[in-house]
Design a protein around this motif. Structure first.
Motif, PDB file in Angstrom:
ATOM      1  N   ASN A 106       0.691  -1.305  -0.016  1.00  0.00           N
ATOM      2  CA  ASN A 106      -0.039   0.072   0.011  1.00  0.00           C
ATOM      3  C   ASN A 106       0.766   1.291   0.003  1.00  0.00           C
ATOM      4  O   ASN A 106       0.583   2.109  -0.791  1.00  0.00           O
ATOM      5  CB  ASN A 106      -0.819   0.171   1.217  1.00  0.00           C
ATOM      6  CG  ASN A 106      -2.072  -0.798   0.973  1.00  0.00           C
ATOM      7  OD1 ASN A 106      -2.293  -1.453  -0.336  1.00  0.00           O
ATOM      8  ND2 ASN A 106      -2.963  -1.130   2.156  1.00  0.00           N
ATOM      9  N   LYS A 111      -0.696   4.715  -0.749  1.00  0.00           N
ATOM     10  CA  LYS A 111      -1.947   4.467  -0.145  1.00  0.00           C
ATOM     11  C   LYS A 111      -1.269   4.183   1.437  1.00  0.00           C
ATOM     12  O   LYS A 111      -1.728   3.513   2.144  1.00  0.00           O
ATOM     13  CB  LYS A 111      -2.680   3.273  -0.357  1.00  0.00           C
ATOM     14  CG  LYS A 111      -3.393   3.290  -1.931  1.00  0.00           C
ATOM     15  CD  LYS A 111      -4.287   1.997  -2.032  1.00  0.00           C
ATOM     16  CE  LYS A 111      -4.956   2.301  -3.447  1.00  0.00           C
ATOM     17  NZ  LYS A 111      -5.631   1.163  -3.668  1.00  0.00           N
ATOM     18  N   CYS A 115      -1.420   1.858   5.663  1.00  0.00           N
ATOM     19  CA  CYS A 115      -0.549   1.242   5.551  1.00  0.00           C
ATOM     20  C   CYS A 115      -0.526  -0.360   6.264  1.00  0.00           C
ATOM     21  O   CYS A 115      -1.433  -0.226   7.219  1.00  0.00           O
ATOM     22  CB  CYS A 115       0.614   1.928   6.664  1.00  0.00           C
ATOM     23  SG  CYS A 115       2.224   1.170   6.840  1.00  0.00           S
TER      24      CYS A 115
END
Length: 359
Positions: A106, A111, A115
């Motif tokens: 991620n 993103k 996490c």
């Protein structure tokens, strides 16, 4: 590292000792590690998440007695760790609360507010004021990758709202919301909603409709660029949106209110084939006729926090005078009076919008 000139050994900080037990005490000034930066805090905002933290209802926080909350802060760099060369003493900065581990899938795709090692400091994750000590103090440390230098044209008051602006920008980014020429509705004229409404207008939305229940906030939203405001205490907001969009509904509906009944209104106010973006958190389960949303072929999106490098974009917008945050600040308190600041937020005493603490 040696202590920088002028930096004391101790500082005042608001430490959470237990649910509802926030005390301003002396604490050592933290020392930054290799990739961290020490900042003299100029201002830190209070938001709804801080109320959950104060009440003990937020996961993965540091232990009571050691924990300094505060995740909406800005200030001036006083020192950097051995590996820091991006910032130097005297640089004014704002923050992203979240710094991901930088190693999970991620994080590698931007993103980092999701996490996969969230809360694991050993793997490099930190969320300032949430999973790590934050900005309700005279000094704070944060990873250099989650700090942004402020141009001279951006005031401290604007800067303290840039994390909030990044939340709206990340949501729009996630939703692929190229809103030029489109009708946008924002439910909830709180800090997130007001900053997001400004962004949508600056991105060329044909019409930004702001829906809320407090006249003072709706009036501020109009002053910040909303084309239309709807007082949901006086009229059916769905009917008002349909009337303002020739009966079709809005291309994009943004939910920033946190009202459990509002998602249902979003589903009714969006046009066929449109989008709904959820930015709010809710105290309880929400009401939404999902079948009706599916029949309209609506796409729904959620976004958490200020990911995707969107605080950097917020800084650029503020520097260009395209978004304003300082006008949202209604109350200021000294750090020693942080208990009163939280009372004002919780009781909504004096119509607070953004309450800030000044160390």
């Amino acid at each position: 590292m040696s202590r920088p000139d002028g930096v004391p050994a101790a500082m005042r900080a608001a430490v959470l000792y237990g649910a509802g037990d926030l005390r301003v005490v002396d604490r050592p000034v933290p020392e930054p590690r290799a990739e961290e930066v020490l900042v003299r805090v100029a201002m830190c905002g209070i938001c709804g998440t801080d109320l959950k933290i104060l009440d003990g209802g937020f996961p993965q926080t540091p232990p009571y007695g050691d924990y300094i909350p505060g995740h909406e802060w800005t200030g001036t760099v006083v020192a950097g760790g051995s590996a820091v060369d991006e910032l130097g003493p005297g640089d004014r900065v704002c923050i992203e609360a979240h710094h991901g581990c930088g190693r999970c899938g991620n994080c590698l795709t931007g993103k980092y507010t999701a996490c996969l090692n969230y809360g694991d400091a050993g793997r490099g994750h930190r969320a300032s004021g949430m999973t790590a000590n934050g900005g309700f103090a005279e000094y704070a440390i944060h990873h250099v990758g989650a700090l942004y230098r402020l141009p001279d044209t951006v005031t401290v008051e604007d800067a303290v709202l840039l994390t909030t602006a990044g939340t709206g920008l990340y949501g729009l980014d996630t939703a692929g919301a190229y809103v030029a020429g489109q009708d946008v509705v924002v439910f909830g004229p709180g800090p997130v909603g007001l900053m997001t409404a400004q962004v949508c207008k600056r991105m060329g939305a044909a019409q930004v409709i702001l829906v809320g229940t407090r006249r003072s906030r709706l009036g501020l939203g109009a002053g910040l660029g909303a084309d239309r405001t709807v007082d949901a205490t006086e009229t059916d907001p769905v009917r008002a949106v349909l009337d303002l969009t020739a009966g079709q509904g809005a291309d994009l509906v943004i939910e920033a209110s946190g009202g459990p009944d509002v998602p249902e209104q979003c589903g009714r106010a969006v046009k066929r084939g449109g989008k709904i973006l959820f930015l709010a958190f809710y105290p309880d389960a929400v009401r939404l006729d999902l079948s009706a949303v599916i029949r309209k072929d609506v796409t729904m999106y959620t976004a958490r926090g200020e990911g995707g490098d969107n605080v950097r974009r917020a800084v650029a917008l503020a520097a260009a005078g395209m978004i304003r945050g300082g006008e949202l600040i209604t109350h200021r308190f000294a750090l020693e009076d942080i208990g009163e600041a939280f009372r004002v937020v919780r009781e909504r005493d004096g119509e607070p919008l953004k309450v800030v603490v000044v160390p």
